[in-house]
Write an enzyme that holds these catalytic residues in place. Structure first.
Site, PDB file in Angstrom:
ATOM      1  N   GLU A 197      -6.037   3.162   3.350  1.00 51.36           N
ATOM      2  CA  GLU A 197      -6.502   3.852   4.755  1.00 51.36           C
ATOM      3  C   GLU A 197      -8.029   3.959   4.379  1.00 51.36           C
ATOM      4  O   GLU A 197      -9.131   4.488   5.483  1.00 51.36           O
ATOM      5  CB  GLU A 197      -5.710   4.874   4.773  1.00 51.36           C
ATOM      6  N   ASP A 217       0.672  -1.021   0.239  1.00 54.05           N
ATOM      7  CA  ASP A 217       0.243  -0.349   0.086  1.00 54.05           C
ATOM      8  C   ASP A 217       0.905   1.072  -0.101  1.00 54.05           C
ATOM      9  O   ASP A 217       1.556   1.205   0.743  1.00 54.05           O
ATOM     10  CB  ASP A 217      -1.118   0.432   0.909  1.00 54.05           C
TER      11      ASP A 217
END
Length: 382
Positions: free
Chosen positions: A133, A74
């Site tokens: 997120e 990520d």
């Protein structure tokens, strides 16, 4: 040329300086692309896609591919004002890699760099994923059809850094590593009125109080006590002034569960409670549940057993069996579509994830790369 530890740390520190929020990781994307293009390109294929413009895909072509091994990292940051005081602290006010995704990206670049110099047997697909997120980038990529043809992994792996583990340690477990999460929004709509005449109004604050208390029984009375689930209602707002009965109250919260089946069971019970309160208090109770891509991170049994057995026996690897965590991770969605394993990389820090003071131990980077490349080569030779 294989990157040195000093070069890897330099990359990590630059990434730390340029944190960007979900789906806006343009500077990060450009920097990652520049680093990847500096690698030997003999058997690399780089892909960008307008459907998810800040994502990057890199395919390493194998010598005798029997499968495509996927590796995901990520790349987004958090809306946190950094307080570390480091010379390479965030240059973007109000944004920080407070979850350690700069470490994640650097390890992924190190693994990719290794395979650019040592051609793997199987194909290896690297997915540099935006929006972990928020906005569930993994789910977006899947639903946009970005994992198709030669870009479809047969199995998927990914890590998350862990400040509670020693630097470079590998943590994992059979079963669920991270819980799945669901956002909960509840709007109670009744009838406002004068505080002195409750008989002429329909008080949503009283109904909300009853609802909150009933919700607490879902885990204690509807879920197997051997299992784990959480319902937290963290925000409530209703009314405007002390002497007016509130005609609208809103409750916001979150559900956490270790399996998707459990989350769906909690969802169903929450619907029942809301319907019961609506009938009991003669008002509208509107429930919104939004899970997005935050499914439980349920590790594949066969692949995870091989991963754990390898890490336990690998020279120089400190393997630690970990308990499940109630934190969320959108890699769970990809693991609901592809078999795979998520694991921890220890970064040994007093500050916790999402803290403005998070300072991961950079000794973890090279150790993580060595452990992962060793595992992948062992997997390809199985």
């Amino acid at each position: 040329m294989v990157l040195s530890e000093d070069e890897l740390i330099k990359i990590r520190r630059h990434l730390h300086e340029i944190p960007e929020l979900a789906l806006h990781e343009t500077e990060t994307h450009s920097y990652l692309l520049d680093v990847i293009k500096s690698f030997k390109q003999d058997y690399l294929e780089i892909r960008e896609d307008a459907k998810l413009p800040t994502a990057l895909f890199v395919l390493v072509k194998g010598t005798d591919p029997q499968r495509t091994v996927g590796y995901r990292t990520d790349i987004d940051a958090l809306p946190v004002e950094e307080q570390t005081g480091l010379p390479y602290a965030s240059k973007h006010p109000g944004k920080m890699h407070a979850c350690g995704h700069d470490i994640h990206m650097t390890v992924a670049l190190g693994v990719l760099n290794y395979f650019s110099e040592h051609q793997p047997k199987d194909n290896v697909l690297f997915f540099f994923q935006p929006a972990e997120e928020n906005d569930y980038g993994g789910k977006r990529a899947y639903e946009d059809g970005l994992f198709s043809g030669k870009w479809r992994p047969d199995e998927f792996y990914g890590l998350h850094d862990n400040p509670d583990l020693p630097a470079g340690a590998i943590g994992c477990r059979m079963g669920t590593l991270f819980a799945g999460t669901t956002e909960v929004n509840i709007d109670l709509v009744g009838k406002g009125g004068h505080a002195a005449y409750p008989q002429d109004a329909n008080d949503t604050v009283v109904a909300a109080a009853a609802l909150i208390m009933q919700v607490q029984t879902i885990i204690s009375r509807s879920i197997d006590p051997i299992q784990s689930g959480v319902v937290t209602l963290g925000k409530i707002s209703g009314g405007e002034i002390r002497n007016v009965i509130a005609g609208h109250t809103r409750i916001e919260g979150t559900i956490r569960g270790l399996t998707q089946t459990m989350i769906e069971q909690i969802d169903d019970r929450l619907r029942d409670v809301c319907e019961g309160i609506a009938r009991s208090y003669n008002m509208d109770v509107n429930l919104e549940l939004n899970q997005g891509g935050y499914f439980p991170v349920e590790n594949n049994p066969e692949l995870t057993k091989f991963f754990i057995d390898y890490m336990k026996g690998a020279e120089g690897v400190n393997f630690i069996e970990t308990a499940p965590a109630m934190t969320g991770e959108d890699f769970g969605y990809l693991l609901s579509k592809f078999p795979g394993t998520m694991f921890w990389l220890g970064v040994e820090d007093d500050a916790q994830l999402h803290s403005a003071n998070l300072t991961p131990n950079e000794d973890a980077i090279k150790r993580g790369i060595d452990a992962i490349t060793g595992f992948m080569e062992a997997r390809m030779n199985k």
